[in-house]
Write an enzyme that holds these catalytic residues in place. Structure first.
Site, PDB file in Angstrom:
ATOM      1  N   GLY A  58       0.799  -1.220   0.000  1.00 11.61           N
ATOM      2  CA  GLY A  58       0.000   0.000   0.000  1.00 11.61           C
ATOM      3  C   GLY A  58       0.831   1.270   0.000  1.00 11.61           C
ATOM      4  O   GLY A  58       1.973   1.282  -0.441  1.00 11.61           O
ATOM      5  N   LEU A 117      -4.223  -5.642  -4.572  1.00 13.48           N
ATOM      6  CA  LEU A 117      -3.145  -4.653  -4.557  1.00 13.48           C
ATOM      7  C   LEU A 117      -1.860  -5.214  -3.935  1.00 13.48           C
ATOM      8  O   LEU A 117      -1.870  -5.688  -2.796  1.00 13.48           O
ATOM      9  CB  LEU A 117      -3.606  -3.414  -3.770  1.00 13.48           C
ATOM     10  CG  LEU A 117      -2.601  -2.247  -3.754  1.00 13.48           C
ATOM     11  CD1 LEU A 117      -2.461  -1.627  -5.134  1.00 13.48           C
ATOM     12  CD2 LEU A 117      -3.020  -1.206  -2.732  1.00 13.48           C
ATOM     13  N   ASP A 118      -0.766  -5.146  -4.676  1.00 14.81           N
ATOM     14  CA  ASP A 118       0.564  -5.574  -4.204  1.00 14.81           C
ATOM     15  C   ASP A 118       0.618  -7.051  -3.817  1.00 14.81           C
ATOM     16  O   ASP A 118       1.469  -7.460  -3.012  1.00 14.81           O
ATOM     17  CB  ASP A 118       1.032  -4.709  -3.016  1.00 14.81           C
ATOM     18  CG  ASP A 118       1.170  -3.243  -3.398  1.00 14.81           C
ATOM     19  OD1 ASP A 118       1.472  -2.979  -4.570  1.00 14.81           O
ATOM     20  OD2 ASP A 118       0.963  -2.370  -2.546  1.00 14.81           O
ATOM     21  N   GLU A 119      -0.282  -7.844  -4.388  1.00 12.51           N
ATOM     22  CA  GLU A 119      -0.330  -9.262  -4.053  1.00 12.51           C
ATOM     23  C   GLU A 119       0.021 -10.154  -5.251  1.00 12.51           C
ATOM     24  O   GLU A 119      -0.038 -11.369  -5.149  1.00 12.51           O
ATOM     25  CB  GLU A 119      -1.744  -9.633  -3.561  1.00 12.51           C
ATOM     26  CG  GLU A 119      -2.164  -9.053  -2.236  1.00 12.51           C
ATOM     27  CD  GLU A 119      -1.549  -9.802  -1.067  1.00 12.51           C
ATOM     28  OE1 GLU A 119      -0.995 -10.898  -1.267  1.00 12.51           O
ATOM     29  OE2 GLU A 119      -1.614  -9.274   0.055  1.00 12.51           O
TER      30      GLU A 119
END
Lengths: 284, 284, 284, 284
Positions: free
Chosen positions: C201, C227-229
């Site tokens: 994040g 997100l960001d995964e």
């Protein structure tokens, strides 16, 4: 010659360095190391100073009293004098993993750590033969949900009996009680087998494998009541790739755990770590 | 507020730190950074200090004169005051390789380097389009065995015309003349594409490949008359393996060269590097 | 000579390698690189193979058809043939940060990336001068909560117009829409400025500073809806200490972001990355 | 189930991989690992393959004979079959430094090395207590200029008596004789305390300190007649700075020596290292 390490922290103010170095000159100390840091956000000043006292006729106690009643009072310092002659006394807490234990005892035997290791405490009996091999008293202190208070009482008794100054959890697989944490505030060092704050808690190598990271890590930190949230002393990492299994992660991780924990023990025992507001200042 | 960086080195003596910090307090400076180092073998003391002068009514020149006539004289210091307002002026020397040039100009354009780049000098014409693209004057100064004196003369003219304070050889493939080295002592930064002192001289990647090393490196250093023997500012490395060809070594090395040279430029331009007896003290 | 890269994955079975290498021998291919991996947990076999087709009279299409109707069918493979002659076409998405943009365009100009960069898309106008400097078409596509659909439509139009094969988010500060993610599955590369899964994040450097970590990192990964995964392609780290401010973290991080993103672009464009179940297999 | 590791090298030719993998299929082997490398310069093919033989009724000897008389002959291979059931037998040579010895014995006790350590040979008596502590036979074999032949004879006797398959010099401070090197070609592992080829020979930390390097290293390599010139197995490095004394270099170096030597032992003992023309192919 008497060697003294002085650790200071206080509100940042003008003139601290000049005052302290003047003081050392006055008591005929030869400064052999000085480092300082200002935490600008918190407005806190940190200093680490090593000095050789060249005039043996000035007693250490009078230097301390003098320091306390002048500079320390004027600047409202938190401070400590450590004499190099007094070795820190370290208790080792272990469970069943033996690699950090072997590494620490090997380093100690090889003369790399300027500390005493008066005892090993474990909630399991498995590693007693290693303690025997290195001639270190081993105490089996079972620790379960049901005997928490008794276990904690026995731990504290032993720590006091041996005048322990700091504790190292060498892959000790039990929660430390709040009472023990309070007794040894910023004096209990843990090794966590991940690159914190990634993968706190149990089975970090499994989580790292599942996430597909390309780098794994290990973190040594002081134990606080929040699990894996204490001030970080040292971290290191190593590369992994798709060819590595979980077993490879664990094996590579063992090397990280050993090294990172050994560095933290060395830094702590040489009074190179200061803690403020859950962060460390590490003077290399 | 006026920001000053003070660099000092002198014979190690009692009371230097106290004297300097007292001086700064006296001229109403607020110390925002101080670091020092004692080279025990050589008995030399080094200090780097950053200060904000809070009283605008004290002229910088009078501070300098005051410093010179008191402390600097008493301790027989080599010293320099640098004002943050004066940006260092860097000349770039290049030949045909473009990767370091692109990297430096990109960083400069991105605001990462607090310097001016008034000109680029090259013994070849090839990289002129890049200079044009970044709007930097480009001078083609051929340099061969036969025109050595003329080439050197032209280089020095240009450096003086643009009031250059330091030079960066961004994979410049020509020897620098002793006269130029003398004019810019410890002010010419080279990037050598090996982990010095391994593989000095020509074609280090080829030698590294032949030797079968598992790690390659790059080294930034100040240029002295002895080829690749000057004071080392920064080094870094990367892993290679049997699967890597010489071309891979060269490609991986480009990243090292870029990064290591950029760090050296940054350190030098922020006055964080001091040189003594062919070694550097780098205050991070 | 025609060079082909073959990527395969399928259920692990006996005889795959023999079958594939026999096939290559049969079509008069000279294997210049072969690597394979078995994901034991998932029971999946991965292979990457580079071959030079020595007999120009066998058309590539007939080889493909042959492969499809025999081996690929027998082993139920997912597979792709890539010809070295067709360069991947990369779209750059940027916002206001310029350091990754300068780095990528510099590398591309220096001939390090065997790709085409037909266009740059940005939700801000700020970086247009850099696009101009490197002669790359720049499209300002505003993207806010209110114009989401319109923005997405314009993005997709441009990507199709320029026949873009993969997208790089060079510090693009907007969420990518699910539709675009679906269109470019495992073909959108992001650079996140932390060592994921730590600090996902916003504002990871600030979080890292607050936590007091001793190492910071950067992560390049394929964009997924979480997100960001997404699957991690590459990560790297650098050391920090108490002397580093948040500004230092950000500055050191820029070097990480540049390098890690550049490596991911290179790996992806050379067809060295395969994705399976949110993890990557990276054949170096 | 019988696990076999197969190592091969030969002139690079078409069809090797297909032939070998077909052979393994034919003898009902399940390939669990396969990796190969082509040294393009030398035109040599290397392969490492691990297989589980699923049909217990086929004797290993008949597989070997079959392999020898067909593929090995056709491709003129150098090759070896290793059964996982036979542990390598390692002799440790030491002098007075104890840190690598403690590390190796600790790792062995902790179950990290799948080898036997039947004996320790030393030219000094100092480390006997450590051998005793770990219950390993210790032989004091003095080795000086004057007793070279006698010393060598005794070493070889012991190595043969204990059926030693490889030798590790854990900071052994004596030259190995050409006869012993010939007997254990590419089977004697040394740890040199520098980043070779920088600082070969004696006192590398002192030379590194004098040169002012910013990184120090350690190198494990096979012993050849040319001192510190043998094939490199593994290297690693750590950062140093002006604040580090020679003593710091030595202390930091101990950690490197331990780790790099331990990795080399593990790689060698798991048959992951192949040697060709003074370089290694290391299959991770």
């Amino acid at each position: 010659m008497r060697k003294i390490t002085l650790l200071i922290h206080c509100k940042d103010q003008k003139g601290i360095i000049a005052a302290v170095t003047n003081f050392i000159v006055k008591v005929e100390g030869n400064i052999i190391y000085i480092d300082q840091h200002v935490d600008v956000e918190q407005n806190v000043f940190f200093m680490r100073l090593e000095t050789e006292l060249t005039n043996a006729s000035i007693p250490l106690d009078s230097i301390k009293t003098n320091f306390e009643q002048t500079i320390a009072r004027d600047f409202q310092m938190s401070w400590d004098f450590y004499s190099k002659e007094t070795k820190p006394k370290m208790a080792l807490f272990v469970s069943k993993y033996n690699h950090c234990l072997f590494d620490i005892l090997g380093r100690h035997s090889a003369g790399e750590l300027d500390i005493e290791i008066p005892l090993i405490i474990s909630n399991h009996i498995d590693l007693k033969p290693i303690a025997d091999q290195f001639n270190i008293p081993f105490y089996h202190v079972p620790f379960t949900k049901d005997n928490k208070e008794e276990g904690e009482k026995r731990q504290i008794e032993l720590l006091q009996q041996y005048q322990i100054t700091f504790i190292v959890l060498a892959r000790y697989m039990q929660i430390i009680t709040p009472k023990l944490i309070a007794l040894y505030k910023n004096k209990i060092i843990n090794i966590h087998h991940s690159f914190l704050p990634a993968f706190p808690g149990a089975k970090p190598y499994h989580s790292a494998f599942k996430r597909g990271v390309k780098i794994i890590g290990a973190t040594s930190h002081y134990v606080t009541e929040e699990l894996d949230e204490g001030p970080i002393i040292e971290q290191d990492i190593t590369r992994v790739s798709h060819i590595n299994s979980i077993e490879d992660f664990i094996m590579k991780g063992r090397d990280l755990e050993r090294t990172v924990l050994a560095r933290a023990i060395k830094l702590h025992s040489e009074r190179k770590v200061m803690v403020f507001e859950n962060k460390t200042v590490v003077f290399y």
